[in-house]
Design a protein around this motif. Structure first.
Motif, PDB file in Angstrom:
ATOM      1  N   MET A 208       0.822  -1.207   0.000  1.00 48.46           N
ATOM      2  CA  MET A 208       0.000   0.000   0.000  1.00 48.46           C
ATOM      3  C   MET A 208       0.858   1.261   0.000  1.00 48.46           C
ATOM      4  SD  MET A 208      -3.023  -1.265   2.614  1.00 48.46           S
ATOM      5  CE  MET A 208      -4.090   0.152   2.377  1.00 48.46           C
ATOM      6  N   GLN A 209       2.068   1.153   0.521  1.00 46.88           N
ATOM      7  CA  GLN A 209       2.959   2.311   0.537  1.00 46.88           C
ATOM      8  C   GLN A 209       3.812   2.404  -0.720  1.00 46.88           C
ATOM      9  OE1 GLN A 209       4.955   3.306   4.402  1.00 46.88           O
ATOM     10  NE2 GLN A 209       4.135   1.333   5.052  1.00 46.88           N
ATOM     11  N   PRO A 212       0.694   1.918  -4.607  1.00 52.76           N
ATOM     12  CA  PRO A 212      -0.717   2.122  -4.251  1.00 52.76           C
ATOM     13  C   PRO A 212      -1.705   1.624  -5.299  1.00 52.76           C
ATOM     14  CG  PRO A 212       0.580   4.078  -3.764  1.00 52.76           C
ATOM     15  CD  PRO A 212       1.469   3.160  -4.543  1.00 52.76           C
ATOM     16  N   SER A 213      -1.389   1.780  -6.575  1.00 50.81           N
ATOM     17  CA  SER A 213      -2.346   1.379  -7.611  1.00 50.81           C
ATOM     18  C   SER A 213      -2.558  -0.135  -7.604  1.00 50.81           C
ATOM     19  CB  SER A 213      -1.862   1.848  -8.986  1.00 50.81           C
ATOM     20  OG  SER A 213      -0.598   1.278  -9.299  1.00 50.81           O
ATOM     21  N   ASP A 241      -2.221   8.169   2.744  1.00 57.11           N
ATOM     22  CA  ASP A 241      -2.592   7.454   1.525  1.00 57.11           C
ATOM     23  C   ASP A 241      -3.182   6.081   1.820  1.00 57.11           C
ATOM     24  OD1 ASP A 241      -1.739   9.598   0.136  1.00 57.11           O
ATOM     25  OD2 ASP A 241       0.157   8.732  -0.538  1.00 57.11           O
ATOM     26  N   ALA A 242      -2.537   5.341   2.718  1.00 57.98           N
ATOM     27  CA  ALA A 242      -3.012   3.999   3.037  1.00 57.98           C
ATOM     28  C   ALA A 242      -4.406   4.050   3.648  1.00 57.98           C
ATOM     29  CB  ALA A 242      -2.034   3.313   3.982  1.00 57.98           C
ATOM     30  N   MET A 245      -6.918   4.805   0.995  1.00 59.65           N
ATOM     31  CA  MET A 245      -7.116   3.620   0.164  1.00 59.65           C
ATOM     32  C   MET A 245      -8.037   2.624   0.864  1.00 59.65           C
ATOM     33  SD  MET A 245      -4.105   1.303  -1.511  1.00 59.65           S
ATOM     34  CE  MET A 245      -3.067   2.773  -1.494  1.00 59.65           C
TER      35      MET A 245
END
Length: 321
Positions: A208-209, A212-213, A241-242, A245
């Motif tokens: 995830m870090q 991300p996509s 970001d995580a 997501m």
């Protein structure tokens, strides 16, 4: 001639063996067993155990009872909150004093919720620890969680060790794809039910870090393949970001962005010291331990101390963003 020389060598070896055995036997039998050195030593050990249970000086008072003209017995009066395990304190005192030849018989009064622990040495009760329940005291327990990270499929010995702890400690398995997680969950069915999954790439980096996509695509696949799975959310709280997501899915996560990470390379002393951060007044409530035989052995040594200090292990809190 050669035969005679061989016999002499054998006799010499037997003689040396007997001498070594006799020396070892003499040393073992000559070594005195551990014993109580003084009553002051007992007072120090009692004080140590009370501190390890986070019992403050305000909860302790002392008195003495005259047994005869030459001896008075010191009595410790300990006020404890409801819910405190007097049995555990008794067990620790017994463990501490048994090696010194001191027995610790106890009497329990259920009517007034008291326990009196007597320290007896060579037939004489020389100390008494009286445990009282004080309804005005509040039993404060610090709640913390521990997760054991496994980089490969856990073997039976590791799972058995975790089971013997008797604590709600989940394992987190590194996976790259939800199909892999599905197979692992099937393989572990009936062996260990506390399972989390950690999305990582081939370099064992958090997916995830670092991508991300791809991570988001995997999370969406999780919703179809294993919608009830519980995943680890790692990283820093400063990088949202995580979390963003995770919020785009209906999956359940354990937020480990502020977790304490422990591994074998810390060394035993540092490893055990770091676990103290789960105690009262410290800044961590979740520890992730890289699991192997060594770290689980260290954890097994530390758990009783954490529990004595009032740490209650709970399943790591789960969240749906």
């Amino acid at each position: 001639m050669k035969e005679q020389k061989k016999k002499r060598v054998i006799v010499l070896l037997l003689l040396i063996s007997c001498m070594v055995s006799g020396f070892m036997l003499f040393n073992i039998s000559d070594r005195p067993p551990a014993k109580l050195q003084s009553f002051a030593q007992a007072d120090s050990l009692i004080a140590y155990e009370l501190r390890s249970f986070s019992i403050s000086d305000q909860q302790i008072s002392r008195s003495s009872m005259e047994v005869d003209s030459t001896f008075s017995r010191k009595i410790y009066h300990i006020d404890l909150p409801a819910g405190f395990s007097k049995t555990q304190l008794h067990a620790e005192l017994n463990r501490r004093f048994h090696a010194l030849g001191v027995s610790t018989p106890a009497r329990v009064s259920f009517s007034d919720q008291q326990m009196r622990i007597h320290l007896e040495y060579k037939g004489t009760v020389f100390r008494t620890v009286a445990l009282h329940t004080d309804p005005d005291l509040v039993y404060h327990r610090d709640r913390a969680s521990i997760i054991v990270a496994i980089e490969r499929f856990p073997d039976d010995e590791l799972l058995n060790t975790l089971t013997t702890f008797g604590e709600p400690i989940p394992i987190v398995l590194s996976i790259n794809h939800p199909m892999e997680a599905n197979e692992l969950q099937k393989s572990l069915a009936g062996q260990y039910d506390r399972i989390l999954f950690w999305l990582r790439n081939d370099e064992n980096e958090d997916l995830m870090q670092h991508n991300p996509s791809v991570a988001l695509r995997r999370l969406k696949q999780f919703e179809n393949v294993l919608p009830n799975a519980k995943l680890l959310l790692s990283g820093s709280d400063n990088s949202p970001d995580a979390k963003n997501m995770a919020a785009r899915t209906d999956l359940t996560f354990v937020d480990a962005r502020e977790a304490l990470y422990l591994h074998e390379y810390l060394g035993k002393a540092s490893f055990l010291e770091e676990l103290n951060k789960l105690k009262s007044g410290q800044s961590y409530s979740l520890a992730i331990i890289t699991g192997n035989e060594t770290t689980l052995h260290w954890l097994g040594e530390k758990l009783p101390e954490l529990k004595k200090a009032g740490v209650e292990l709970i399943p790591p809190p789960k969240i749906n963003f």
